[in-house]
Design a protein around this motif. Structure first.
Motif, PDB file in Angstrom:
ATOM      1  N   ALA A   1      25.760 -12.304  14.230  1.00 41.36           N
ATOM      2  CA  ALA A   1      24.503 -12.320  14.979  1.00 41.36           C
ATOM      3  C   ALA A   1      23.901 -13.711  14.882  1.00 41.36           C
ATOM      4  CB  ALA A   1      23.532 -11.275  14.430  1.00 41.36           C
ATOM      5  N   TRP A   2      23.432 -14.251  15.991  1.00 42.57           N
ATOM      6  CA  TRP A   2      22.800 -15.565  15.972  1.00 42.57           C
ATOM      7  C   TRP A   2      21.412 -15.459  15.360  1.00 42.57           C
ATOM      8  CZ3 TRP A   2      24.170 -17.276  21.680  1.00 42.57           C
ATOM      9  CH2 TRP A   2      25.554 -17.469  21.760  1.00 42.57           C
ATOM     10  N   THR A   3      21.083 -16.403  14.511  1.00 41.93           N
ATOM     11  CA  THR A   3      19.805 -16.389  13.801  1.00 41.93           C
ATOM     12  C   THR A   3      18.732 -17.086  14.642  1.00 41.93           C
ATOM     13  OG1 THR A   3      20.975 -16.502  11.690  1.00 41.93           O
ATOM     14  CG2 THR A   3      18.631 -17.067  11.677  1.00 41.93           C
ATOM     15  N   GLN A   4      17.634 -16.388  14.829  1.00 37.24           N
ATOM     16  CA  GLN A   4      16.520 -16.931  15.605  1.00 37.24           C
ATOM     17  C   GLN A   4      15.321 -17.187  14.704  1.00 37.24           C
ATOM     18  OE1 GLN A   4      17.025 -17.997  18.392  1.00 37.24           O
ATOM     19  NE2 GLN A   4      18.652 -16.770  19.356  1.00 37.24           N
ATOM     20  N   PRO A   5      14.518 -18.208  14.988  1.00 37.06           N
ATOM     21  CA  PRO A   5      14.554 -19.040  16.200  1.00 37.06           C
ATOM     22  C   PRO A   5      15.500 -20.235  16.087  1.00 37.06           C
ATOM     23  CG  PRO A   5      12.680 -19.672  14.895  1.00 37.06           C
ATOM     24  CD  PRO A   5      13.342 -18.536  14.142  1.00 37.06           C
ATOM     25  N   ASP A   6      16.268 -20.329  15.006  1.00 39.68           N
ATOM     26  CA  ASP A   6      17.093 -21.511  14.780  1.00 39.68           C
ATOM     27  C   ASP A   6      18.113 -21.752  15.889  1.00 39.68           C
ATOM     28  OD1 ASP A   6      15.722 -21.895  12.446  1.00 39.68           O
ATOM     29  OD2 ASP A   6      17.202 -20.900  11.183  1.00 39.68           O
ATOM     30  N   ALA A   7      18.766 -20.677  16.357  1.00 36.30           N
ATOM     31  CA  ALA A   7      19.772 -20.850  17.411  1.00 36.30           C
ATOM     32  C   ALA A   7      19.134 -21.397  18.678  1.00 36.30           C
ATOM     33  CB  ALA A   7      20.468 -19.516  17.684  1.00 36.30           C
ATOM     34  N   ASP A   8      17.993 -20.843  19.064  1.00 35.92           N
ATOM     35  CA  ASP A   8      17.325 -21.321  20.279  1.00 35.92           C
ATOM     36  C   ASP A   8      16.848 -22.766  20.120  1.00 35.92           C
ATOM     37  OD1 ASP A   8      17.752 -19.071  21.747  1.00 35.92           O
ATOM     38  OD2 ASP A   8      15.757 -18.205  21.431  1.00 35.92           O
TER      39      ASP A   8
END
Length: 478
Positions: free
Chosen positions: A319-326
């Protein structure tokens, strides 16, 4: 901790620039294209371009992100298509899925390039794709990132990547298994240190421990191997790819290859024979990129994996970690500098964690060197021992490492972990259910030394990222 995938993933999800990786073997294909485009600009290897397959992509079929002038974004795919010559790698399978998926961001404005790895096991919200040729298309759903190509071909994968990241993709490049194998053979193999014996029938790979030169077949097995090494995760495999590709990249860019026209021609021929690009990626476009690349310092290449953690519903998925991925995607999309921002709350949390509560003599700690600085674990271990800690051992990771220096601890040992973290200039603390009474200090690429001493050559490693990040740590087997 690097020996357990669940802990490692959550630790790796804390900061924007948390995990450095070449991301996939097709990074070398991108490097080859850069070299090829430079050569085509002078007409020296124009005929090689004719070997490249082309595919039409209708990018007008969906709403696209805005393009930033000057920067170039290329979607790079390591394809696991298993038809024809590729069928021997796992048997003939219908369809095609990215084995590796990256975005190469070339930025003359920042005098460098960034390769962003999108783990194929990522679970994401997929937009709908129309049927495309013999591909059935797909409805909008939540699924694995790399399945888009099987449902709707390159066009669907392109749409998915753009809409998930907000990054305008200019072109795509796809390289298959056979192409990678031929690339390695064209440069005479790649020397590697194999720390432990490997026996992975699924990857057609069996290697003894020790330093040895891998040929194309062995290299392909090493890059694809999951279950014969580490924890069997795709993220662990990405880290091994980092080490191999660093060695391969250095050889490709060395005088041994670049000073020999026949070697260059053989290498580029091996690449173009197994490459597919979009039909707009013409010789003229490659020439334009070559001109832009003259302003780029090829030693200033940064390799980043999208911030991620284990998916809450399946520890084997990402799973992509937010808000870091954005934050990462926005920096790429806008061609701005990537920063490792932390909120005030995160800073305060770290300050709270750095409070020792246990006598160091009661703390048993293992030190793991996840950097490219040889002997760093031993040096840090000696210093901790001098400060009264019981050092249970030192060594290198057996899988991927978190993007930030982390102290892992088992049940009931949190105070012991905080005591170790208090000695480190930059460290976070995280629980791992797999550890016993010994805590584990994993030194990552943000290492800035212990408190009360100069960090020396290991200081602020992230400020000088380049191809050297792919150098393998020394290992007793070699």
């Amino acid at each position: 901790m690097p020996k357990r995938s669940s802990s490692r993933r959550s630790a790796g999800s804390r900061a924007l620039q948390r995990k450095l990786s070449l991301g996939g073997w097709v990074a070398i294909g991108a490097t080859a294209l850069v070299i090829a485009s430079s050569l085509t600009a002078y007409g020296a290897y124009y005929d090689i371009y004719g070997n490249i397959s082309q595919e039409t992509v209708d990018t007008d079929a969906w709403d696209r992100p805005t393009k930033v002038e000057g920067a170039i974004n290329i979607m790079i795919i390591g394809s696991d298509v298993r038809s024809g010559a590729n069928a021997e790698y796992g048997g003939e399978i219908e369809g095609e899925r990215p084995d590796t998926l990256l975005i190469a961001h070339i930025s003359p404005n920042h005098d460098g390039a960034i390769l962003v790895n999108l783990p194929r096991d990522s679970i994401v919200d997929m937009p709908a794709c129309e049927p495309n040729g013999d591909r059935p298309g797909m409805e909008a759903h939540r699924g694995m990132l790399n399945s888009a190509m099987n449902y709707g071909g390159i066009q669907c994968q392109w749409k998915v990547v753009e809409q998930l990241t907000g990054i305008h993709i200019d072109h795509f490049v796809s390289v298959d298994f056979t192409g990678f194998k031929e690339m390695v053979d064209a440069i005479g193999g790649v020397e590697m240190c194999i720390p432990h014996p490997i026996d992975d029938p699924k990857a057609h790979l069996k290697l003894d421990a020790g330093r040895q030169t891998l040929n194309g077949e062995q290299a392909l097995g090493y890059m694809r191997s999951r279950y014969g090494q580490g924890d069997g995760s795709d993220l662990s495999r990405i880290d091994r790819q980092q080490v191999f590709l660093g060695a391969m990249l250095r050889k490709v860019m060395s005088g041994e290859i670049m000073s020999s026209p026949s070697s260059i021609y053989a290498f580029l021929s091996s690449v173009t024979d197994s490459i597919t690009v979009d039909d707009q990626f013409t010789v003229d476009k490659m020439t334009d990129i070559a001109i832009q690349m003259r302003e780029v310092d090829m030693s200033n290449i940064r390799f980043v994996t999208v911030p991620n953690g284990a998916h809450p519903d399946d520890a084997n998925r990402v799973a992509w970690t937010q808000p870091d991925a954005d934050r990462l995607f926005q920096a790429i999309a806008n061609d701005t500098e990537i920063t490792d921002e932390k909120s005030d709350d995160e800073e305060k949390d770290e300050e709270k964690e750095d409070v020792p509560t246990v006598d160091p003599a009661e703390v048993s700690v293992e030190v793991i060197n996840g950097t490219t600085t040889s002997g760093l674990a031993g040096t840090v271990g000696e210093e901790l021992q001098a400060r009264g800690f019981v050092v249970a051992g030192t060594g290198n990771p057996q899988g991927s490492v978190p993007g930030r220096t982390t102290v892992f601890y088992g049940p009931g040992m949190e105070a012991h972990a905080h005591t170790v973290a208090a000695q480190v200039k930059k460290a976070v603390v995280e629980e791992s259910p797999y550890l016993g009474s010994t805590v584990q200090l994993v030194i990552s690429m943000d290492w800035d030394g212990l408190k009360g001493q100069s960090s020396g050559d290991s200081s602020n490693v992230l400020d000088s990222l380049n191809a050297k990040t792919a150098e393998a740590p020394e290992d007793d087997a070699c």
